[in-house]
Design a protein around this motif. Structure first.
Motif, PDB file in Angstrom:
ATOM      1  N   ALA A 123       0.819  -1.218   0.000  1.00 40.47           N
ATOM      2  CA  ALA A 123       0.000   0.000   0.000  1.00 40.47           C
ATOM      3  C   ALA A 123       0.852   1.267   0.000  1.00 40.47           C
ATOM      4  O   ALA A 123       0.468   2.275  -0.593  1.00 40.47           O
ATOM      5  N   ILE A 124       2.027   1.233   0.644  1.00 38.67           N
ATOM      6  CA  ILE A 124       2.872   2.436   0.692  1.00 38.67           C
ATOM      7  C   ILE A 124       3.909   2.502  -0.419  1.00 38.67           C
ATOM      8  O   ILE A 124       4.531   3.541  -0.617  1.00 38.67           O
ATOM      9  N   LEU A 125       4.117   1.408  -1.147  1.00 41.72           N
ATOM     10  CA  LEU A 125       5.154   1.386  -2.188  1.00 41.72           C
ATOM     11  C   LEU A 125       5.060   2.544  -3.183  1.00 41.72           C
ATOM     12  O   LEU A 125       6.093   3.105  -3.558  1.00 41.72           O
ATOM     13  N   PRO A 126       3.847   2.950  -3.622  1.00 38.49           N
ATOM     14  CA  PRO A 126       3.792   4.078  -4.556  1.00 38.49           C
ATOM     15  C   PRO A 126       4.351   5.392  -3.979  1.00 38.49           C
ATOM     16  O   PRO A 126       4.764   6.271  -4.718  1.00 38.49           O
ATOM     17  N   GLU A 127       4.397   5.501  -2.650  1.00 37.31           N
ATOM     18  CA  GLU A 127       4.931   6.705  -2.006  1.00 37.31           C
ATOM     19  C   GLU A 127       6.432   6.598  -1.750  1.00 37.31           C
ATOM     20  O   GLU A 127       7.072   7.579  -1.383  1.00 37.31           O
ATOM     21  N   CYS A 128       6.981   5.416  -1.903  1.00 41.44           N
ATOM     22  CA  CYS A 128       8.389   5.168  -1.596  1.00 41.44           C
ATOM     23  C   CYS A 128       9.277   5.507  -2.786  1.00 41.44           C
ATOM     24  O   CYS A 128       8.799   5.727  -3.900  1.00 41.44           O
ATOM     25  N   THR A 129      10.584   5.487  -2.541  1.00 42.35           N
ATOM     26  CA  THR A 129      11.544   5.735  -3.611  1.00 42.35           C
ATOM     27  C   THR A 129      11.424   4.636  -4.669  1.00 42.35           C
ATOM     28  O   THR A 129      11.035   3.508  -4.369  1.00 42.35           O
ATOM     29  N   MET A 130      11.774   4.985  -5.876  1.00 39.52           N
ATOM     30  CA  MET A 130      11.768   4.015  -6.968  1.00 39.52           C
ATOM     31  C   MET A 130      12.745   2.889  -6.660  1.00 39.52           C
ATOM     32  O   MET A 130      12.482   1.727  -6.986  1.00 39.52           O
ATOM     33  N   SER A 166      10.964   0.478  -4.343  1.00 46.99           N
ATOM     34  CA  SER A 166       9.892  -0.177  -5.088  1.00 46.99           C
ATOM     35  C   SER A 166      10.454  -1.233  -6.043  1.00 46.99           C
ATOM     36  O   SER A 166       9.961  -2.362  -6.105  1.00 46.99           O
ATOM     37  N   ASP A 167      11.501  -0.870  -6.769  1.00 47.54           N
ATOM     38  CA  ASP A 167      12.142  -1.817  -7.692  1.00 47.54           C
ATOM     39  C   ASP A 167      12.715  -3.016  -6.938  1.00 47.54           C
ATOM     40  O   ASP A 167      12.550  -4.162  -7.360  1.00 47.54           O
ATOM     41  N   LEU A 168      13.381  -2.742  -5.826  1.00 47.21           N
ATOM     42  CA  LEU A 168      13.967  -3.806  -5.024  1.00 47.21           C
ATOM     43  C   LEU A 168      12.880  -4.766  -4.538  1.00 47.21           C
ATOM     44  O   LEU A 168      13.038  -5.992  -4.611  1.00 47.21           O
TER      45      LEU A 168
END
Length: 164
Positions: free
Chosen positions: A115-122, A125-127
């Motif tokens: 749920a928070i991944l879209p707010e996190c650094t790329m 998210s990629d990792l």
């Protein structure tokens, strides 16, 4: 061409660099018989963010670090674990000039993390998406060297892990 004199500030700085090299070489994080103190690990890492991170986890979750030796062939050597209420919040692997934080995202943490991944650094998210899931878990290995947005993302993941 300017030559460096054998005295003065250049001589002093070269001596300090040599001493740092010797200290780093003396710290053997693979020696199972010699458990290092957190300060010794910090000397090995040579990055103030390491101790800031450890202090932040210690103070936020009212827990102490536990220095453990891992015999795992993947990450053999001394590491720093932070546990609260019997659950490992994260494991910190010291490196020269940076450190790696391992956070296990299990079935309880999966939905809140996604749920928070879209707010996190790329980078995070990629990792997350590149890390294969096994037995319902993803073992994220996150390299930190600065107190940047990725650092803040790691703190959010640890909070989710603590609250799950």
């Amino acid at each position: 061409m300017c030559e460096k004199p054998e005295s003065g500030i250049y001589f002093f700085l070269s001596r300090i660099e040599g001493l740092q090299e010797r200290i780093t070489n003396m710290i053997d994080l693979k020696d199972k018989n010699n458990c290092p103190a957190i300060e010794t690990i910090s000397e090995y890492v040579r990055n103030p963010v390491f101790m800031q991170f450890c202090s932040e986890i210690r103070n936020t979750y009212q827990c102490n670090e536990k220095i453990e030796y891992s015999s795992c062939s993947w990450e053999k050597g001394w590491n720093v674990k932070f546990k609260k209420a019997g659950k490992t919040l994260c494991t910190v692997y010291p490196r020269e000039c940076y450190f790696t934080v391992m956070i296990v995202i299990g079935t309880k943490e999966k939905a809140p993390v996604e749920a928070i991944l879209p707010e996190c650094t790329m980078e995070l998210s990629d990792l997350y998406h590149q890390t294969k899931e096994g037995n319902g878990q993803r073992w994220l290995m996150i390299d930190l060297e600065d107190k940047d947005n990725l650092y803040q993302d790691v703190l959010r993941l640890i909070q989710i892990r603590r609250n799950s």
